[in-house]
Write an enzyme that holds these catalytic residues in place. Structure first.
Site, PDB file in Angstrom:
ATOM      1  N   LEU A  36     -12.611  -2.141  11.908  1.00 13.80           N
ATOM      2  CA  LEU A  36     -11.903  -3.346  11.448  1.00 13.80           C
ATOM      3  C   LEU A  36     -10.445  -3.342  11.884  1.00 13.80           C
ATOM      4  CD1 LEU A  36     -13.264  -3.541   7.785  1.00 13.80           C
ATOM      5  CD2 LEU A  36     -13.849  -5.054   9.690  1.00 13.80           C
ATOM      6  N   PHE A  41      -2.169   5.993  10.124  1.00 11.69           N
ATOM      7  CA  PHE A  41      -2.730   7.316   9.858  1.00 11.69           C
ATOM      8  C   PHE A  41      -4.230   7.426  10.107  1.00 11.69           C
ATOM      9  CE2 PHE A  41       0.985   6.779   7.104  1.00 11.69           C
ATOM     10  CZ  PHE A  41       1.784   7.764   7.664  1.00 11.69           C
ATOM     11  N   GLU A 113     -12.325  -2.624  -1.025  1.00 16.59           N
ATOM     12  CA  GLU A 113     -12.932  -3.953  -0.967  1.00 16.59           C
ATOM     13  C   GLU A 113     -12.760  -4.496   0.460  1.00 16.59           C
ATOM     14  OE1 GLU A 113     -12.151  -8.359  -3.018  1.00 16.59           O
ATOM     15  OE2 GLU A 113     -10.955  -6.648  -3.613  1.00 16.59           O
ATOM     16  N   ASP A 158       6.871  -3.772  -2.066  1.00 18.76           N
ATOM     17  CA  ASP A 158       6.700  -3.896  -0.613  1.00 18.76           C
ATOM     18  C   ASP A 158       5.838  -5.112  -0.267  1.00 18.76           C
ATOM     19  OD1 ASP A 158       7.234  -3.085   1.974  1.00 18.76           O
ATOM     20  OD2 ASP A 158       5.563  -1.668   2.059  1.00 18.76           O
ATOM     21  N   GLU A 162       2.382  -8.262   6.257  1.00 20.08           N
ATOM     22  CA  GLU A 162       1.582  -7.152   6.797  1.00 20.08           C
ATOM     23  C   GLU A 162       0.734  -6.477   5.713  1.00 20.08           C
ATOM     24  OE1 GLU A 162       4.683  -7.852   7.305  1.00 20.08           O
ATOM     25  OE2 GLU A 162       5.453  -7.098   9.218  1.00 20.08           O
TER      26      GLU A 162
END
Ligand code: AMP
EC number: 2.7.11.1
Length: 298
Positions: A36, A41, A113, A158, A162
């Site tokens: 996906l 990382f 999910e 945050d 993104e």
């Protein structure tokens, strides 16, 4: 790290819950599908839970595979632990579920999910900017998710495009809790990308849940104009613009004065004077433009 035991199909919560359900997850419990995406990382794959549950079809999830060596090198193991601890306890339609995790010698696996419509960031890049209806619907759903988080003493810290994914129905999902904290104290740590940080975090003074109101204001601006409000070529200039709250509204694209009013009430230097999230939901711009279903369907 303790092993998370909850199954993606939430059997634990049903009367059928047995000791067997609490077994540890391994890679053998999943059929791995297409990749996906790729993160800093490791990789994320579509996956299907092999165990057949009684009522439901096999559960589709996103399996995030993180390499331990890379986590160690970047010294983010602590951050990951916190992310897992916080995200696995949150249940809200606009927050990506983290069902559990497991690990082997080399990797850590997060069972997430699946957000079928992928990254919001890409959608924003494709469209350049969103319509007021779309922006208001997203802002309202994020406000509801943040009210829920703050009620659990979790601040995200945050919020940015993104970190947002889109579910199959078009619903927004906050996906990354890497910088979030459980807070009973005021925090002083500097984290996140500069563009979205409020003055009190840029200046490393104490901050609280109102940091998320600021970031949501920045996000609302970016949804409507396609760029964040304090963007500058140099980091130091972005820093200055944030600290001075140098907020300007370009003439194009044309945005309603109600939207500008809402943004101006969120991007306030004194964090205690920012529009509270429950009041945001009653703001005329949200009332006029946000889809009451909470979902933008295009
Ligand atoms: P990350 O490591 O979280 O940055 O993920 C890398 C990429 O994988 C993201 O940019 C998405 O495109 C994709 N991805 C991550 N998590 C999910 C998810 N739960 N559902 C669908 N796509 C995902």
């Amino acid at each position: 790290m303790a092993i998370a035991t909850e199954s993606p199909d939430e059997r634990k919560a049903t009367s059928e819950s047995t000791a067997a359900d609490k077994k540890r997850w391994t890679l053998n419990d999943f059929d791995i599908g297409k990749p996906l995406g790729r993160g800093k990382f490791g990789h994320v794959y579509l996956a299907r839970e092999k165990r057949v549950s009684t009522a439901k079809s096999n559960h589709i999830v996103a399996l995030k595979v993180l390499f331990k060596t890379q986590l160690k090198q970047s010294q983010v193991e602590h951050q990951l632990r916190r992310e897992v601890e916080i995200q696995s306890h949150l249940r809200h339609p606009n927050i990506l579920r983290l069902y559990g995790y497991f690990y082997d010698q080399k990797r850590v696996y997060l069972i997430l999910e699946y957000a079928a419509k992928g990254e919001l960031y890409k959608e924003l890049q494709r469209c350049m900017y969103f319509s007021e209806r779309r922006a208001a619907t997203y802002v309202a759903s994020l406000a509801r998710a943040l009210i829920y988080c703050h009620g659990k003493h979790v601040i995200h810290r945050d919020i940015k495009p993104e970190n947002l994914l889109v579910g199959a129905q078009g619903e927004l999902k906050i996906a990354d809790f890497g910088w979030s904290v459980h807070t009973f104290n005021r925090r002083k740590t500097l984290c996140g990308t500069l563009d979205y940080l409020p003055p009190e975090m840029v200046e490393s003074v104490e901050h609280d849940a109102n940091v998320d109101i600021w970031s949501l204001g920045v996000l609302c601006y970016e949804f409507l104009y396609g760029v964040p409000p304090f963007e500058a070529k140099e980091h130091s200039d972005t820093y200055k613009r944030i600290v001075q709250v140098d907020l300007k509204f370009p003439a194009k694209p044309i945005v309603s004065s109600a939207a500008k009013d809402l943004i101006s009430q969120m991007l306030v230097k004194d964090s205690s004077q920012r529009l509270p999230l429950h009041k945001l939901l009653e703001h005329p711009w949200i009332v006029q433009y946000a889809d009451p279903s909470g979902v933008y369907r295009g």
